[in-house]
Design a protein around this motif. Structure first.
Motif: not given
Length: 399
Positions: A369-391
């Protein structure tokens, strides 16, 4: 009209690639995409490994070689894998393959008859389910339950799922997609179940050395397990060699001989010059491995920090792999979504963040009954992680 084989109706796929196609199409239209969907690595293979591969090509190692792998690589693998797990392996236990995936298929070909049951983790790597069913077996999922530290195997459900027709269990410690790591007690319990019911075990250890804290342990090290376990090893994750397609099975000698014969039938041998690169990866400088782990740890920390700041999303901080599996149930409710696929699709088009969902990793089980997503961070650099997840956070906060 000519017909195709009926077994193709049972063949699945690695559905993360379909998400990649949607992301690529959106990017082709001029949109910014933050790629959290594929477990590929955007860190280059270390120069000394590339140099070894190029030298092997120049030296003429471009033809056939032994089906189970060249002796030098089998020896290096036996030594390295065994020493890190406290087990003594010989080169005869090692069968080199074109990555880790073939180990799954060939293990099942070796131990499973049509109609027999194989237990597999769900959520889990989708190729497990695909190959069990394609080869005529019955895929029996076992589930995980959320805990404060991530996820744990539902051991009672595993025990209840075993029948006289069960022949094997697939066990993925340091798990893709949910980053779950077994406790010593859980690992011992799976081993005891396998021994009690005389089951074969495929131990998928692709992420054994992709960890940031703690020390990995292998179920193969538990007494009574080495003789019933085939271990999956890959160069893809540890050495950023995903496209080189190099891995191996470590197995009891009788099974190793079967796997070697299957190699000869399927692809003759693994690319000769790539195997020399594998030797250099194992025996050459190891600083690039630690450098990559430092980069991935920085990405993990950035991603976890932002995910846990998003209203309606939460995730435990994993000690290994390069995946997060956050609970997004309340975030979806806030936005008015009931289907996680719709949530993922709109997230791409409204924020540029591309990710897989729970549905990409096996059929949803009764009672979920719970909903999940998967985020892989192996192919994205830290500044883009911060920007994308910030959006992504801004989109959800402004709902």
């Amino acid at each position: 009209m000519q017909k195709l084989a009926r077994r193709l109706e049972r063949l699945g796929t690695e559905t993360a690639f379909s998400v990649a196609q949607a992301a690529a199409a959106w990017k082709a239209k001029g949109n910014l995409v933050y790629p959290f969907h594929l477990g590929d690595i955007n860190i280059p293979t270390a120069p000394h490994i590339i140099e070894a591969m190029n030298k092997a090509i120049a030296d003429g190692y471009t033809g056939y070689c032994p089906g189970p792998g060249i002796p030098q690589l089998r020896e290096a693998l036996a030594e390295d894998i065994g020493s890190r797990r406290g087990i003594e392996f010989s080169p005869e236990n090692v069968v080199v393959m074109t990555g880790g995936k073939p180990v799954i298929t060939k293990f099942l070909q070796a131990v499973m008859n049509p109609g027999e049951e194989v237990l597999y983790p769900n959520p889990g790597f989708p190729i497990y389910e695909s190959q069990i069913e394609y080869l005529g077996g019955t895929a029996v999922p076992y589930r995980y339950v959320p805990t404060s530290k991530g996820f744990a195997i539902d051991l009672d459900q595993v025990r209840a799922s075993i029948t006289p027709n069960t022949t094997a269990i697939i066990y993925n410690d340091l798990q893709n997609p949910i980053s779950a790591e077994s406790t010593a007690a859980e690992r011992e319990a799976i081993a005891q179940i396998a021994i009690e019911h005389d089951l074969w075990v495929l131990s998928d250890e692709a992420y054994f050395e992709t960890r940031y804290e703690g020390v990995s342990s292998s179920i193969t090290s538990i007494p009574g397990m080495a003789e019933r376990t085939v271990m999956l090893y890959t160069f893809s994750k540890k050495f950023a060699m995903t496209g080189s397609r190099l891995g191996c099975a470590v197995a009891p000698r009788d099974i190793a001989q079967v796997l070697s014969t299957l190699n000869t039938n399927d692809e003759s041998c693994t690319t000769h010059y790539v195997q020399w690169a594998g030797i250099e990866a194992l025996r050459g400088p190891q600083e690039p491995v630690q450098d990559m782990l430092d980069i991935l740890k920085d990405r993990r920390d950035a991603a976890c920090g932002i995910v846990n700041s998003i209203p309606g999303m939460s995730v435990a901080v994993p000690q290994s792999t390069f995946y997060l599996f956050p609970d997004v149930t309340e975030a979806m409710q806030k936005l008015g979504y009931t289907a996680v696929g719709d949530f993922a699709s709109d997230a791409l088009y409204k924020t540029g963040v591309s990710f897989c969902t729970r549905e990409h990793f096996g059929r949803r089980l009764p009672g979920e009954d719970r909903q999940y997503i998967r985020l892989a961070y192996s192919g994205i650099e830290t500044p883009a992680i911060e920007e994308g997840l910030g959006r992504l956070r801004e989109w959800i906060e402004n709902a």
